[in-house]
Design a protein around this motif. Sequence first.
Motif, short mmCIF file in Angstrom:
data_model
loop_
_atom_site.label_atom_id
_atom_site.label_comp_id
_atom_site.label_asym_id
_atom_site.label_seq_id
_atom_site.Cartn_x
_atom_site.Cartn_y
_atom_site.Cartn_z
N GLY A 22 0.82 -1.21 0.00
CA GLY A 22 0.00 0.00 0.00
C GLY A 22 0.85 1.26 0.00
O GLY A 22 0.54 2.24 -0.67
N THR A 23 1.95 1.22 0.74
CA THR A 23 2.85 2.38 0.78
C THR A 23 3.54 2.56 -0.56
O THR A 23 3.67 3.70 -1.06
CB THR A 23 3.89 2.21 1.91
OG1 THR A 23 3.19 2.08 3.15
CG2 THR A 23 4.82 3.41 1.98
N LEU A 24 3.99 1.47 -1.18
CA LEU A 24 4.60 1.57 -2.51
C LEU A 24 3.60 2.14 -3.51
O LEU A 24 3.95 2.97 -4.36
CB LEU A 24 5.11 0.21 -2.98
CG LEU A 24 6.29 -0.38 -2.21
CD1 LEU A 24 6.63 -1.77 -2.75
CD2 LEU A 24 7.51 0.53 -2.27
N GLU A 25 2.33 1.72 -3.41
CA GLU A 25 1.30 2.25 -4.30
C GLU A 25 1.14 3.76 -4.12
O GLU A 25 1.04 4.50 -5.10
CB GLU A 25 -0.03 1.54 -4.04
CG GLU A 25 -0.05 0.11 -4.52
CD GLU A 25 -1.25 -0.70 -4.02
OE1 GLU A 25 -2.12 -0.15 -3.30
OE2 GLU A 25 -1.29 -1.91 -4.33
N LYS A 26 1.11 4.22 -2.88
CA LYS A 26 0.97 5.66 -2.62
C LYS A 26 2.18 6.43 -3.14
O LYS A 26 2.03 7.53 -3.69
CB LYS A 26 0.77 5.92 -1.13
CG LYS A 26 -0.59 5.49 -0.63
CD LYS A 26 -0.72 5.69 0.86
CE LYS A 26 -2.06 5.12 1.33
NZ LYS A 26 -2.15 5.13 2.79
N ASP A 27 3.37 5.87 -2.99
CA ASP A 27 4.58 6.53 -3.51
C ASP A 27 4.48 6.68 -5.02
O ASP A 27 4.79 7.74 -5.57
CB ASP A 27 5.83 5.74 -3.14
CG ASP A 27 6.07 5.68 -1.64
OD1 ASP A 27 5.60 6.58 -0.91
OD2 ASP A 27 6.73 4.72 -1.19
N ALA A 28 4.04 5.63 -5.70
CA ALA A 28 3.89 5.68 -7.16
C ALA A 28 2.80 6.69 -7.55
O ALA A 28 2.98 7.44 -8.52
CB ALA A 28 3.57 4.30 -7.71
N GLU A 29 1.71 6.72 -6.80
CA GLU A 29 0.62 7.67 -7.08
C GLU A 29 1.10 9.12 -6.95
O GLU A 29 0.60 10.00 -7.64
CB GLU A 29 -0.56 7.43 -6.14
CG GLU A 29 -1.35 6.19 -6.44
CD GLU A 29 -2.37 5.84 -5.34
OE1 GLU A 29 -2.58 6.65 -4.42
OE2 GLU A 29 -2.92 4.72 -5.41
N MET A 30 2.06 9.36 -6.05
CA MET A 30 2.61 10.71 -5.88
C MET A 30 3.54 11.09 -7.03
O MET A 30 3.99 12.22 -7.11
CB MET A 30 3.35 10.83 -4.55
CG MET A 30 2.43 10.87 -3.36
SD MET A 30 3.29 11.26 -1.82
CE MET A 30 4.14 9.72 -1.51
N GLY A 31 3.86 10.13 -7.89
CA GLY A 31 4.68 10.43 -9.05
C GLY A 31 6.11 9.94 -8.97
O GLY A 31 6.89 10.13 -9.91
N TYR A 32 6.47 9.31 -7.86
CA TYR A 32 7.83 8.78 -7.79
C TYR A 32 7.98 7.60 -8.75
O TYR A 32 7.08 6.77 -8.86
CB TYR A 32 8.17 8.32 -6.36
CG TYR A 32 8.36 9.47 -5.42
CD1 TYR A 32 9.53 10.23 -5.46
CD2 TYR A 32 7.38 9.81 -4.50
CE1 TYR A 32 9.70 11.30 -4.60
CE2 TYR A 32 7.55 10.89 -3.64
CZ TYR A 32 8.71 11.63 -3.70
OH TYR A 32 8.89 12.69 -2.85
N GLN A 33 9.12 7.57 -9.42
CA GLN A 33 9.42 6.47 -10.31
C GLN A 33 10.66 5.71 -9.83
O GLN A 33 10.84 4.55 -10.17
CB GLN A 33 9.65 6.97 -11.73
CG GLN A 33 8.41 7.59 -12.33
CD GLN A 33 8.67 8.21 -13.69
OE1 GLN A 33 9.81 8.56 -14.02
NE2 GLN A 33 7.63 8.33 -14.48
N ASN A 34 11.51 6.38 -9.09
CA ASN A 34 12.77 5.80 -8.60
C ASN A 34 12.74 5.72 -7.09
O ASN A 34 12.40 6.71 -6.42
CB ASN A 34 13.96 6.66 -9.05
CG ASN A 34 14.04 6.73 -10.55
OD1 ASN A 34 14.27 5.74 -11.21
ND2 ASN A 34 13.84 7.93 -11.10
N VAL A 35 13.08 4.56 -6.56
CA VAL A 35 13.09 4.39 -5.10
C VAL A 35 14.37 3.70 -4.65
O VAL A 35 14.91 2.84 -5.35
CB VAL A 35 11.86 3.57 -4.60
CG1 VAL A 35 10.58 4.36 -4.80
CG2 VAL A 35 11.77 2.21 -5.27
N GLU A 36 14.83 4.13 -3.48
CA GLU A 36 15.91 3.43 -2.80
C GLU A 36 15.23 2.60 -1.72
O GLU A 36 14.64 3.15 -0.79
CB GLU A 36 16.92 4.41 -2.21
CG GLU A 36 18.10 3.71 -1.58
CD GLU A 36 19.22 4.66 -1.25
OE1 GLU A 36 20.17 4.75 -2.07
OE2 GLU A 36 19.15 5.32 -0.21
N LEU A 37 15.29 1.30 -1.90
CA LEU A 37 14.57 0.38 -1.01
C LEU A 37 15.16 0.34 0.39
O LEU A 37 16.35 0.55 0.58
CB LEU A 37 14.64 -1.04 -1.58
CG LEU A 37 14.03 -1.29 -2.94
CD1 LEU A 37 14.33 -2.72 -3.38
CD2 LEU A 37 12.53 -1.03 -2.92
#
Length: 177
Positions: A22-37
Amino acid sequence: MTMAIGLNLFSVFKELNEDYFGTLEKDAEMGYQNVELITVNFSTGQRYTDTFSLPIIKQKLSDLGLNAFSAHEGVAPGRAIMDADWDRIIEENAELGCQSIVFPMAMISGYEDTLHTAEHLNLIGKKCKEAGLNFYYHNHAHEFKRIEETSLFELLVENTDPAHVKFELDLVWVMRG
């Protein structure tokens, strides 16, 4: 040249602990494309790959259009750097498509333990390079403690092989240090 903006998921670790996908989904919805896991649930101490299979995590990242370009990989407080299963860590992050592993902090306080840490960072960095990954050390304030004419950070830099260990400078911690 364009700069890709990314999100270090450490900034949402509490949310990840409670609802990883759910958190990854929200991050993507905010427009982030690149993440440091971050790869460990800090509430349980378990790796997310112990909760969800690696193929499921990889597919979810793909479905959300998230590029996991790197991962913070450390050890629990009180554990030694080499206590971690670095072969597994490197293999999992390579499978997820990460280009880099970032070691977020070592608790160093003196000359000898800093040299010992540098030795371990070199070993891990070499393993990463052999697997096609970069390896970084992320600083905090304590590395800037002075020992005579040098700092612990300078000792780390001078005693690590630049072919195997790079440094991710956190400027907030540099200023505090």
